[in-house]
Every structure is written in C-alpha cells, then in structure tokens.
Design an enzyme around this catalytic site. Sequence first.
Site, PDB file in Angstrom:
ATOM      1  N   SER A  66       0.821  -1.220   0.000  1.00  0.00           N
ATOM      2  CA  SER A  66       0.000   0.000   0.000  1.00  0.00           C
ATOM      3  C   SER A  66       0.849   1.262   0.000  1.00  0.00           C
ATOM      4  O   SER A  66       1.998   1.264   0.453  1.00  0.00           O
ATOM      5  CB  SER A  66      -0.923   0.013   1.211  1.00  0.00           C
ATOM      6  OG  SER A  66      -1.674  -1.159   1.277  1.00  0.00           O
TER       7      SER A  66
HETATM    8  N1  SAH Z   1      -1.280  -4.176   3.647  1.00  0.00           N
HETATM    9  C1  SAH Z   1      -0.621  -4.823   2.556  1.00  0.00           C
HETATM   10  C2  SAH Z   1      -1.500  -4.702   1.336  1.00  0.00           C
HETATM   11  C3  SAH Z   1      -1.441  -5.884   0.510  1.00  0.00           C
HETATM   12  S1  SAH Z   1      -2.568  -5.892  -0.854  1.00  0.00           S
HETATM   13  C4  SAH Z   1       0.740  -4.184   2.310  1.00  0.00           C
HETATM   14  O1  SAH Z   1       0.911  -3.012   2.622  1.00  0.00           O
HETATM   15  O2  SAH Z   1       1.638  -4.862   1.785  1.00  0.00           O
HETATM   16  C5  SAH Z   1      -3.902  -6.809  -0.208  1.00  0.00           C
HETATM   17  C6  SAH Z   1      -3.610  -8.212   0.236  1.00  0.00           C
HETATM   18  O3  SAH Z   1      -4.852  -8.808   0.585  1.00  0.00           O
HETATM   19  C7  SAH Z   1      -2.991  -9.118  -0.835  1.00  0.00           C
HETATM   20  O4  SAH Z   1      -1.816  -9.672  -0.354  1.00  0.00           O
HETATM   21  C8  SAH Z   1      -4.062 -10.182  -1.070  1.00  0.00           C
HETATM   22  O5  SAH Z   1      -3.527 -11.453  -1.368  1.00  0.00           O
HETATM   23  C9  SAH Z   1      -4.792 -10.178   0.258  1.00  0.00           C
HETATM   24  N2  SAH Z   1      -6.140 -10.729   0.222  1.00  0.00           N
HETATM   25  C10 SAH Z   1      -7.108 -10.551  -0.718  1.00  0.00           C
HETATM   26  N3  SAH Z   1      -8.209 -11.242  -0.378  1.00  0.00           N
HETATM   27  C11 SAH Z   1      -7.931 -11.861   0.804  1.00  0.00           C
HETATM   28  C12 SAH Z   1      -8.665 -12.739   1.650  1.00  0.00           C
HETATM   29  N4  SAH Z   1      -9.919 -13.117   1.372  1.00  0.00           N
HETATM   30  N5  SAH Z   1      -8.066 -13.202   2.759  1.00  0.00           N
HETATM   31  C13 SAH Z   1      -6.791 -12.840   3.069  1.00  0.00           C
HETATM   32  N6  SAH Z   1      -6.051 -12.021   2.311  1.00  0.00           N
HETATM   33  C14 SAH Z   1      -6.609 -11.539   1.188  1.00  0.00           C
END
Ligand code: SAH
Length: 219
Positions: A66
């Site tokens: 993010s």
């Molecule tokens: N906060 C993280 C953002 C990652 S993007 C950072 O700063 O790195 C969002 C993440 O949510 C991805 O890694 C994706 O795989 C995860 N995601 C999407 N759907 C999900 C679910 N149902 N359960 C767990 N993780 C999920």
Amino acid sequence: MSDTPQDRSDTRLAKLVLGLRSGGVTEAAVLAAIEQTPRDLFVPNLFQERAWEDSALPIACGQTISQPLIVGLMTQALHLKPRHRVLEIGTGSGYQTAVLARIARYVYTVERYRTLLGEAEARLKHLGLLNVISRFGDGGEGWREQAPFDRILVTAAAPEEPRKLLAQLKPNGVLVAPVGRGPVQTLLRYVGDAKGAFVKEELGEVRFVPLLSGVAREL
Ligand code: SAH
C-alpha cells in the site's frame, strides 16, 4: 563528501513523513510507527529505488504494497490504542502489519497467499515484532477463534459491507475497510456502540486490490 546509503534513506524518509503530514496524518504515534518501519525491507529488489516514494508498488503474487499515505490515514482512522488487539485482513508484504504492531498490543493478520505470508512473517521477525500472530486463510471469514477484536483493518477491497468481520468486533470497536467492486472504492469506517450497532462514515476514495474469497491455489 558524498552521502552514504543511510544518509540517502534518512532524507527520503524525512521527505515521506513531511508528505504524510501534509496529507493529513497528524497523530504522533502513527507518524512514529511509520518512521520506525524501513519500507525498503518490504519492497522487491526491482523497486528498491522507489521504496521511499509515496506510492503503492507491486509485490509478489500480483499484489501491491500500500501507499504510505493510505497506510497512515487508515491506521489513524482506527483510533488505535496500545492495549488493543487488532485483526488485519490482507497481510501482503507485512508493511501495514508492522505499522500496526508498533502501536497495538497484538496484531492478528490473515493472508490468502502462502508465499506472501511466509515472506511477511520473516520480515516481521527480523524487525523483532513478536506481537504479530499470522495465519494463512480466507480473511473474509475473519478469525473466529481469536475474536472479538478491538479494531479490524481490511487492506483489500471488500465487494460489499463486510458483515462477517463486523460480527467479530467488540462493542465500541472500529473497522476500517475499502468497500466497492470497481477499480476505485470508498474507504469506510464503522464505529460500533455499546449495543452492537454501527455508524458508518465515508473517508474518501481509494484503490485496492480486491478481497477475494477462498485461499489462493497457487503459491
Ligand atoms: N497491507 C498490505 C496490502 C497488501 S494488498 C501491504 O501493505 O503490503 C492486499 C492483500 O490482501 C494481498 O496480499 C491479497 O492477497 C490479500 N487478500 C485478498 N483477499 C484476501 C482474503 N480473502 N483473505 C486474506 N487475504 C486476502
């Protein structure tokens, strides 16, 4: 005299923090948590040069780390206290997890890609953040065994109101999540009352990868 890599990242960090302040991140604990979290550790080698930019960047499995401003605003929107147990859905790189872990008592984080989870766990351990408990799974279901939580943060876009997660919030709890089906979603904050009802507020437009149901079959 030429500056060292450390000097360069200090300058970039200082610039980033200034940008966050002018973008509305004013809470000292949130700014300090971001200052103490080396973002370069969470960014793939290919994007090292851009680690301190205020932008989202690609990580493995087609996901993104993010944007720091959004991490700051979302963390601030939670009204996080040092005694809180927080549930985070979407560990990704673990960057947002690390920021939460510097403020809250415990962070429970769920990720649906094993690769991302394993890498994030290694980074958090390396930083000595031992108050993070992580799990591979479908975060849309929350984490029933550990519920209820003081705070819940969803870092992927929920297609609709995340009812199952709201049900895992303590009375007077706060949940922050991007909600919407398109490329641009609305960042929502649900503030609970003592009786379990919620007031919903719109905090602005954001762009997140979707919250998908089930775990990823690929690594
Ligand atoms: N906060 C993280 C953002 C990652 S993007 C950072 O700063 O790195 C969002 C993440 O949510 C991805 O890694 C994706 O795989 C995860 N995601 C999407 N759907 C999900 C679910 N149902 N359960 C767990 N993780 C999920």
